[in-house]
Motif scaffolding. Structure first.
Motif, PDB file in Angstrom:
ATOM      1  N   PHE A   1       0.852  -1.186   0.000  1.00  0.00           N
ATOM      2  CA  PHE A   1       0.000   0.000   0.000  1.00  0.00           C
ATOM      3  C   PHE A   1       0.891   1.240   0.000  1.00  0.00           C
ATOM      4  CE2 PHE A   1       0.879  -0.775   4.458  1.00  0.00           C
ATOM      5  CZ  PHE A   1       1.032   0.483   5.017  1.00  0.00           C
ATOM      6  N   ASP A   2       0.340   2.340  -0.444  1.00  0.00           N
ATOM      7  CA  ASP A   2       1.039   3.615  -0.378  1.00  0.00           C
ATOM      8  C   ASP A   2       0.636   4.292   0.926  1.00  0.00           C
ATOM      9  OD1 ASP A   2       2.383   3.473  -2.842  1.00  0.00           O
ATOM     10  OD2 ASP A   2       0.549   4.057  -3.899  1.00  0.00           O
ATOM     11  N   PRO A   3       1.559   5.007   1.584  1.00  0.00           N
ATOM     12  CA  PRO A   3       1.217   5.639   2.862  1.00  0.00           C
ATOM     13  C   PRO A   3      -0.070   6.476   2.847  1.00  0.00           C
ATOM     14  CG  PRO A   3       3.574   5.681   2.593  1.00  0.00           C
ATOM     15  CD  PRO A   3       2.990   5.141   1.292  1.00  0.00           C
ATOM     16  N   PRO A   4      -0.390   7.226   1.772  1.00  0.00           N
ATOM     17  CA  PRO A   4      -1.660   7.971   1.789  1.00  0.00           C
ATOM     18  C   PRO A   4      -2.904   7.069   1.928  1.00  0.00           C
ATOM     19  CG  PRO A   4      -0.221   8.893   0.138  1.00  0.00           C
ATOM     20  CD  PRO A   4       0.433   7.612   0.616  1.00  0.00           C
ATOM     21  N   ALA A   5      -2.777   5.787   1.589  1.00  0.00           N
ATOM     22  CA  ALA A   5      -3.907   4.861   1.755  1.00  0.00           C
ATOM     23  C   ALA A   5      -4.302   4.746   3.224  1.00  0.00           C
ATOM     24  CB  ALA A   5      -3.553   3.483   1.196  1.00  0.00           C
ATOM     25  N   LEU A   6      -3.377   5.081   4.100  1.00  0.00           N
ATOM     26  CA  LEU A   6      -3.666   5.040   5.533  1.00  0.00           C
ATOM     27  C   LEU A   6      -4.774   6.034   5.884  1.00  0.00           C
ATOM     28  CD1 LEU A   6      -2.689   3.641   8.107  1.00  0.00           C
ATOM     29  CD2 LEU A   6      -1.051   5.491   8.397  1.00  0.00           C
ATOM     30  N   LEU A   7      -4.793   7.175   5.211  1.00  0.00           N
ATOM     31  CA  LEU A   7      -5.831   8.174   5.485  1.00  0.00           C
ATOM     32  C   LEU A   7      -7.197   7.696   5.001  1.00  0.00           C
ATOM     33  CD1 LEU A   7      -3.904  11.454   4.629  1.00  0.00           C
ATOM     34  CD2 LEU A   7      -4.287  10.388   6.863  1.00  0.00           C
ATOM     35  N   SER A   8      -7.231   7.056   3.844  1.00  0.00           N
ATOM     36  CA  SER A   8      -8.490   6.481   3.355  1.00  0.00           C
ATOM     37  C   SER A   8      -8.976   5.395   4.300  1.00  0.00           C
ATOM     38  CB  SER A   8      -8.310   5.896   1.957  1.00  0.00           C
ATOM     39  OG  SER A   8      -7.942   6.890   1.057  1.00  0.00           O
TER      40      SER A   8
ATOM     41  N   HIS B   1      -3.789  12.164  14.509  1.00  0.00           N
ATOM     42  CA  HIS B   1      -2.416  12.518  14.119  1.00  0.00           C
ATOM     43  C   HIS B   1      -1.940  11.767  12.879  1.00  0.00           C
ATOM     44  CE1 HIS B   1       0.042   9.513  16.792  1.00  0.00           C
ATOM     45  NE2 HIS B   1       0.064   9.105  15.576  1.00  0.00           N
ATOM     46  N   LEU B   2      -2.794  10.968  12.270  1.00  0.00           N
ATOM     47  CA  LEU B   2      -2.394  10.234  11.072  1.00  0.00           C
ATOM     48  C   LEU B   2      -2.055  11.119   9.874  1.00  0.00           C
ATOM     49  CD1 LEU B   2      -4.584   7.003  11.186  1.00  0.00           C
ATOM     50  CD2 LEU B   2      -2.201   7.323  11.869  1.00  0.00           C
ATOM     51  N   PRO B   3      -2.738  12.246   9.648  1.00  0.00           N
ATOM     52  CA  PRO B   3      -2.303  13.105   8.528  1.00  0.00           C
ATOM     53  C   PRO B   3      -0.850  13.569   8.665  1.00  0.00           C
ATOM     54  CG  PRO B   3      -4.519  13.695   9.178  1.00  0.00           C
ATOM     55  CD  PRO B   3      -4.017  12.711  10.212  1.00  0.00           C
ATOM     56  N   GLN B   4      -0.439  13.877   9.878  1.00  0.00           N
ATOM     57  CA  GLN B   4       0.953  14.274  10.095  1.00  0.00           C
ATOM     58  C   GLN B   4       1.895  13.099   9.851  1.00  0.00           C
ATOM     59  OE1 GLN B   4       1.795  15.752  14.033  1.00  0.00           O
ATOM     60  NE2 GLN B   4       3.722  16.683  13.397  1.00  0.00           N
ATOM     61  N   VAL B   5       1.500  11.909  10.284  1.00  0.00           N
ATOM     62  CA  VAL B   5       2.308  10.707  10.059  1.00  0.00           C
ATOM     63  C   VAL B   5       2.478  10.473   8.560  1.00  0.00           C
ATOM     64  CG1 VAL B   5       2.364   8.185  10.306  1.00  0.00           C
ATOM     65  CG2 VAL B   5       1.661   9.607  12.248  1.00  0.00           C
ATOM     66  N   VAL B   6       1.391  10.572   7.821  1.00  0.00           N
ATOM     67  CA  VAL B   6       1.441  10.354   6.375  1.00  0.00           C
ATOM     68  C   VAL B   6       2.299  11.444   5.698  1.00  0.00           C
ATOM     69  CG1 VAL B   6       0.073  10.286   4.255  1.00  0.00           C
ATOM     70  CG2 VAL B   6      -0.674   9.020   6.273  1.00  0.00           C
ATOM     71  N   ALA B   7       2.187  12.666   6.178  1.00  0.00           N
ATOM     72  CA  ALA B   7       3.006  13.745   5.608  1.00  0.00           C
ATOM     73  C   ALA B   7       4.496  13.441   5.781  1.00  0.00           C
ATOM     74  CB  ALA B   7       2.668  15.070   6.268  1.00  0.00           C
ATOM     75  N   TYR B   8       4.857  12.886   6.937  1.00  0.00           N
ATOM     76  CA  TYR B   8       6.255  12.495   7.174  1.00  0.00           C
ATOM     77  C   TYR B   8       6.667  11.302   6.321  1.00  0.00           C
ATOM     78  CZ  TYR B   8       7.092  15.385  11.345  1.00  0.00           C
ATOM     79  OH  TYR B   8       7.283  16.415  12.209  1.00  0.00           O
TER      80      TYR B   8
END
Length: 187
Positions: free
Chosen positions: A154-161, A174-181
């Motif tokens: 998976f790609d890290p942005p999939a975590l937000l979905s 705090h997941l958007p910040q994690v994905v940004a990193y």
């Protein structure tokens, strides 16, 4: 019995060993009533197999042990085996075993060498939410997104979905910040 972990009570009942023999140096107690021959190393896979021997049928391996089974070794000395069971499932606590109740969707599960395990995406979701440092959580997400099991890549942005499916889950903010990193664009 020499090939992997086994239930001591079942082995005694079958007449393969006595209770006294199980207390000898020949056997290593992994969990209460779960043993392994002393000549076999307690690998992450064997630890997961041992946990599943005492788990309800609807359980899966989660957490750092699941990450290890996916080829990402995040295990630290003393980490318990983590089992994730559906909410409302009763299971006895045991030393060395962490049982966590959570919603488990069918697409959260994959079998790794015969052991039901949460997918890398679900493991990343769970571990990233519990990691207080967003940069450390990003390292975990990146590692799991590139796990050796390419079928679950998976790609890290999939975590937000994925997080949208679990509104209000602890740590999800705090997941958007994690994905940004963790998001490093491909060249």
């Amino acid at each position: 019995m020499l090939g992997g972990p086994f239930l001591g009570s079942a082995a005694v009942e079958a007449g393969l060993v006595t209770a006294g023999q199980l207390r000898s140096a020949r056997w290593v107690r992994v969990f209460r009533d779960v043993y392994l021959h002393r000549d076999l190393r307690l690998t992450p896979r064997r630890k997961a197999q041992a946990a599943m021997l005492i788990a309800p049928a609807n359980a899966a391996v989660g957490g750092r042990l699941a990450a290890c089974l996916h080829g990402v070794n995040l295990l630290r000395d003393g980490d318990p085996a983590e089992l994730v069971v559906p909410v409302g499932t009763m299971i006895r606590q045991r030393d060395g075993l962490l049982v966590r109740q959570a919603t488990i969707a069918p697409d959260d599960l994959v079998e790794v060498r015969g052991v039901p395990v949460l997918t890398p995406l679900r493991v990343a979701f769970d571990l990233a939410r519990s990691e207080p440092d967003p940069a450390a959580a990003a390292v975990i997400v990146n590692a799991l997104s590139r796990s050796r099991r390419r079928v679950n890549h998976f790609d890290p942005p999939a975590l937000l979905s994925y997080a949208l499916r679990h509104p209000g889950a602890r740590g999800v903010r705090h997941l958007p910040q994690v994905v940004a990193y963790s998001f490093i664009p491909s060249p």
